[in-house]
Motif scaffolding. Structure first.
Motif, PDB file in Angstrom:
ATOM      1  N   MET A   1       0.830  -1.201   0.000  1.00  0.00           N
ATOM      2  CA  MET A   1       0.000   0.000   0.000  1.00  0.00           C
ATOM      3  C   MET A   1       0.865   1.252   0.000  1.00  0.00           C
ATOM      4  O   MET A   1       1.692   1.450   0.879  1.00  0.00           O
ATOM      5  N   VAL A   2       0.667   2.081  -0.998  1.00  0.00           N
ATOM      6  CA  VAL A   2       1.392   3.358  -1.085  1.00  0.00           C
ATOM      7  C   VAL A   2       0.466   4.455  -0.587  1.00  0.00           C
ATOM      8  O   VAL A   2      -0.640   4.630  -1.097  1.00  0.00           O
ATOM      9  N   PHE A   3       0.951   5.176   0.422  1.00  0.00           N
ATOM     10  CA  PHE A   3       0.098   6.145   1.106  1.00  0.00           C
ATOM     11  C   PHE A   3      -0.254   7.348   0.251  1.00  0.00           C
ATOM     12  O   PHE A   3       0.400   7.671  -0.726  1.00  0.00           O
TER      13      PHE A   3
ATOM     14  N   ALA B   1       6.694  10.094   2.199  1.00  0.00           N
ATOM     15  CA  ALA B   1       6.675   8.678   2.579  1.00  0.00           C
ATOM     16  C   ALA B   1       8.061   8.060   2.643  1.00  0.00           C
ATOM     17  O   ALA B   1       8.219   6.935   3.095  1.00  0.00           O
TER      18      ALA B   1
ATOM     19  N   LEU C   1       8.120   5.299  -5.329  1.00  0.00           N
ATOM     20  CA  LEU C   1       7.249   4.480  -4.484  1.00  0.00           C
ATOM     21  C   LEU C   1       6.580   3.380  -5.295  1.00  0.00           C
ATOM     22  O   LEU C   1       6.420   2.256  -4.827  1.00  0.00           O
TER      23      LEU C   1
ATOM     24  N   ASP D   1       4.850  10.398   8.151  1.00  0.00           N
ATOM     25  CA  ASP D   1       4.346   9.432   7.183  1.00  0.00           C
ATOM     26  C   ASP D   1       5.360   8.343   6.888  1.00  0.00           C
ATOM     27  O   ASP D   1       5.001   7.187   6.699  1.00  0.00           O
ATOM     28  N   TYR D   2       6.646   8.723   6.880  1.00  0.00           N
ATOM     29  CA  TYR D   2       7.621   7.702   6.497  1.00  0.00           C
ATOM     30  C   TYR D   2       7.739   6.604   7.539  1.00  0.00           C
ATOM     31  O   TYR D   2       8.153   5.500   7.227  1.00  0.00           O
ATOM     32  N   VAL D   3       7.368   6.900   8.775  1.00  0.00           N
ATOM     33  CA  VAL D   3       7.409   5.857   9.811  1.00  0.00           C
ATOM     34  C   VAL D   3       6.244   4.886   9.609  1.00  0.00           C
ATOM     35  O   VAL D   3       6.413   3.670   9.591  1.00  0.00           O
TER      36      VAL D   3
ATOM     37  N   PHE E   1       4.711   4.479   6.883  1.00  0.00           N
ATOM     38  CA  PHE E   1       4.938   3.825   5.598  1.00  0.00           C
ATOM     39  C   PHE E   1       5.952   2.684   5.745  1.00  0.00           C
ATOM     40  O   PHE E   1       5.836   1.663   5.069  1.00  0.00           O
TER      41      PHE E   1
ATOM     42  N   ALA F   1       4.039  -0.163   6.620  1.00  0.00           N
ATOM     43  CA  ALA F   1       3.334  -0.713   5.463  1.00  0.00           C
ATOM     44  C   ALA F   1       4.271  -1.566   4.632  1.00  0.00           C
ATOM     45  O   ALA F   1       3.856  -2.511   3.985  1.00  0.00           O
TER      46      ALA F   1
END
Ligand code: ADP
Ligand code: SF4
Ligand code: MG
Lengths: 392, 359
Positions: free
Chosen positions: A143-145, A151, A212, B255-257, B259, B262
């Protein structure tokens, strides 16, 4: 027949063979959660890779409970693209996050199931333990935010972020992982060597989004989820990313869940389109169904919000008014306050998702055309009238 | 204009290239930054020089008067003695004195002490600075290490009992001055509860101990440094802890954390390379500055525990009007803080690529 009338595919533990996921079935995490959430795959049609039933998510906030996702059901077919389209705040991101179990602490999945399947084996994602979940993420479902621009870790080079992912999933051959990363960066049309050696801040938004996407392909997942992949980009970069995604879809075999507020994006990339309103799928069908035979007033409104060359459908209202308060939903159909077709009946009953064409599948995403509206037929007729009027 | 330009070109080019070279140097971040540091130290040295010499009732004149009064020396002799002690020639015009002062400073000559006559200021500093460096250095190491670990734990366990108690404790300690903590330690650990032999712990080492790399010596040194270290750690750990907590809490929301989760990265990798690495960045500048201040020691802590470090020297120099020593202490402190600052700026680019400078 309705989509939700299908028997829920709940966990049927099978202690026999080992699951898709690395840990043996007897393995338990120290905190006592079973990592083996394998279920019987035979109840799923062969071509379904992800099956979501009655997914319900709520956020607890000070003011009450935000009913962000309400009994959403859909199937995702192998290699196909399903677009979830809806206004901001309709719960799309919450659905996407629930699929990889990355919801914030305030959120609870109160009901429903998410079943992931690869080959003859299937797992109940919501029951996966820590190790199984870690394997599922990115390896099976990437899943790409939404906030793709932020990100990437700002202090690590792109190359090493690829290697991080490779290492986390057992690709121990550093050289091979790096070669694959460079190949993928080339595949998304980036200057691979330069980009791999760069820090995220040295790349433009479009480049980061493509990094990403390349990263998403690293482990060849069966499912990729992209949350608003083009929203933060300028119009030209959006074009590049859309073209890239279309090409990748043809070249690689992955199923895509595309989350966007933009119906035009769905038209370009999706096979199936679902419109989401106030945490529910209100209509879902093929691109042709949704664009040429819409049955829900909200879909109609969104269509009107799509700019068309001829300026069709001017006569129909675009979606007026504000989305409802998800803490305190209106009684009956949540769309009622904004609906030009609404009647008193709509205030009494919250319509269930029902199939439009009984000859086809009754499941959202699996080729069927379903709608949740008491006056769906009237809506479809009105659309027809205006469409043929516009054609003249 | 056009015809004239070939003849004019040569000198203009030469001047231009000189100018370009200067510009390149001025544009070079590192060169500019080092220049600024040297300039700061020069400014401080200059200030101390003129303060000591030009203020009314300046120490040289006072010292001359003192010598005359104390030893009944004739003025000229007293003046010569003063001049040699301050390492200046008082007959020279001030600007020449100033240049000779700078020249000696550049060679590391800070003059001689007034109190302990004939002893060079540099040798006093060399004798006492290591004790301060040892004591404050270890304290800083412990305090910083403990602070970031506790701070990170507090952030991970936000709202837990640990978080609440440490936050309260940290802000409390943060607001108590260090000499109070030192006195509280002495009063409770030493006097009330008699847990520690505080009197024996005074000083930097026990009398009769032979310095050297022996276990006895090291243990004795640690024994004597224990209370200053404890005081220093207790008074500074709260700040590190709370800063690290705030920074980690903010980083956890990045967000990178999320992510990274994920992407199925392991918790260990996320905690170190994604959360820890980024959360510690804001503490870096603060840390280098603290390293600079290690050289200054802590006047209050050292004098309360009678620890023989640079702070104690400074106190006795002030009370004994030993201007050259004072001057030396100030210069050492200034120089180390300025260089620590310089180091922070130059190294920051390596820990945070976003501010990495070009060229
Ligand atoms: N962390 C959160 N805490 C509380 N409410 C949230 C949170 N995230 C989202 N919501 C609420 O859930 C609803 C759905 O949000 P979201 O899934 O982000 O929608 P979308 O992606 O369609 O814009 C919104 O009403 C939003 O206010
Ligand atoms: S059920 Fe009624 S209010 Fe809801 S969308 Fe259909 S017509 Fe409109
Ligand atoms: Mg969203």
């Amino acid at each position: 027949m309705t989509a939700t009338s299908e028997p829920p595919r709940n966990a049927v533990p099978d202690p026999g063979e080992r699951g898709v996921f690395a840990p043996p079935s007897s393995f338990r995490m120290p905190w006592g959660q079973a990592t083996d959430a394998r279920i019987d795959a035979s109840t799923l049609p062969d071509d379904i890779v992800l099956s979501v039933r009655d997914l319900t998510v709520a956020y607890r906030v000070r003011r009450g409970t935000v009913k962000a996702v309400r009994r959403i059901s859909f199937d995702l077919r192998r290699g196909e693209t399903l677009a979830l389209i809806g206004e901001s705040g309709s719960g799309k991101t919450t659905v996407a996050l629930a699929l990889v179990r990355l919801l914030v602490r305030a959120a609870r999945i109160t009901d429903g199931s998410v079943v992931y399947r690869r080959g003859a084996r299937a797992v109940d994602v919501l029951r996966l333990g820590a190790a199984g979940l870690r394997h599922y993420r990115w390896n099976e479902c990437a899943m790409v935010f939404q906030s793709a621009l932020n990100a990437l870790n700002p202090v690590i080079r792109v190359r090493d972020q690829f290697l991080d992912v490779a290492k986390a999933h057992g690709m121990t051959d550093r050289r091979a992982a790096e070669a694959r990363a460079l190949e993928l960066l080339r595949l998304v049309q980036l200057d691979a060597d330069r980009v791999a050696g760069s820090y995220p801040h040295e790349l433009s938004g479009g480049m980061r989004q493509r990094v990403l996407i390349a990263m998403g392909l690293l482990l060849d997942p069966q499912v990729i989820i992209l949350d608003e992949p083009t929203t933060a980009l300028d119009i030209l970069t959006q074009r590049t990313v859309i073209d890239l995604l279309r090409r990748l879809k043809g070249e690689r075999q992955f199923a895509l869940v595309l989350v966007s507020h933009d119906l035009a994006l769905a038209a370009e990339l999706a096979d199936q389109v679902a419109t989401v309103y106030a945490g529910r799928i209100v209509e879902c069908g093929t691109v042709a169904d949704m664009f040429y035979n819409p049955h829900h007033p909200y879909t109609l409104g969104l269509l009107n919000a799509v700019p068309t060359l001829s300026g069709d459908f001017r006569a129909l209202d675009s979606v007026r008014g504000q989305p409802p308060d998800l803490i305190d939903l209106p009684p009956g159909c949540a769309f009622r306050p904004r609906c030009p077709f609404g009647t008193d009946e709509c205030e009494a009953t919250d319509p269930e998702v029902a199939t439009v064409d009984p000859a086809r599948s009754g499941v959202a995403g699996a080729g069927g055309h379903v709608v949740a509206c008491l006056h769906a037929d009237a809506v479809a007729k009105t659309f027809d009238r205006h469409a043929s009027a516009a054609r003249k | 204009m056009v015809a004239a330009s070939p003849t004019l070109a040569k000198p203009a080019d030469a001047r231009a290239s000189l100018f370009e070279g200067w510009r390149a140097l001025a544009d070079n971040y590192v060169a500019r930054r080092i220049g600024k540091a040297v300039l700061t130290i020069w400014a401080v040295a200059t200030m101390t020089f003129f303060l000591v010499r030009l203020m009314p009732g300046n120490p040289v004149e006072q010292f001359i008067g003192q010598l005359i009064a104390q030893y009944q020396l004739p003025y000229a002799e007293a003046r010569d003695q003063a001049a040699s002690l301050f390492a200046i020639d008082l007959d020279q015009p001030v600007y020449l004195q100033y240049f000779s002062f700078l020249g000696k400073l550049a060679q590391g000559d800070l003059g001689t002490s007034i109190k302990s006559q004939g002893v060079k200021v540099t040798s006093i500093i060399v004798a006492f600075l290591p004790w301060t460096l040892f004591c404050v250095g270890i304290s800083l190491f412990i305090s910083f290490g403990l602070g970031i670990i506790l701070g990170a734990l507090m952030a991970y366990w936000r709202g837990s009992v640990l978080d609440y108690s440490l936050t309260t404790f940290g802000s409390l300690l943060h607001s108590i001055p260090n000499y109070l903590i030192a006195m509280i330690l002495i009063i409770f650990l030493g006097v009330r509860w008699e847990l520690l032999p505080v009197v024996k712990m005074r000083g930097s080492m026990s009398p009769g101990i032979q310095p050297g790399f022996t276990l006895v010596f090291v243990l004795d040194v640690l024994f004597h440094a224990a209370l200053p270290i404890l005081t220093y750690v207790v008074t500074t750990v709260g700040t590190w802890m709370l800063t690290m907590k705030a920074s980690t809490t903010a980083t956890l929301e990045e967000d990178y954390v999320n992510f990274a989760r994920a992407k199925g990265l392991t918790d260990g990798r996320i905690r170190t390379a994604y959360v820890g690495r980024n959360a510690i960045l804001p503490l870096f500048t603060q840390l280098t500055l603290s390293i600079g201040f290690v050289f200054g020691g802590s006047v209050l802590i050292e004098s309360i525990f009678v620890y023989r470090g640079i702070g104690t020297i400074l106190v006795s120099a002030v009370s004994g009007r030993d201007y050259p020593v004072m001057q030396g202490c100030f210069l050492i402190t200034t120089a180390s803080v300025v260089f620590a600052n310089l180091l922070a700026d130059l190294l920051y680019g390596y820990v945070d690529p976003r501010v990495r400078v070009g060229q």
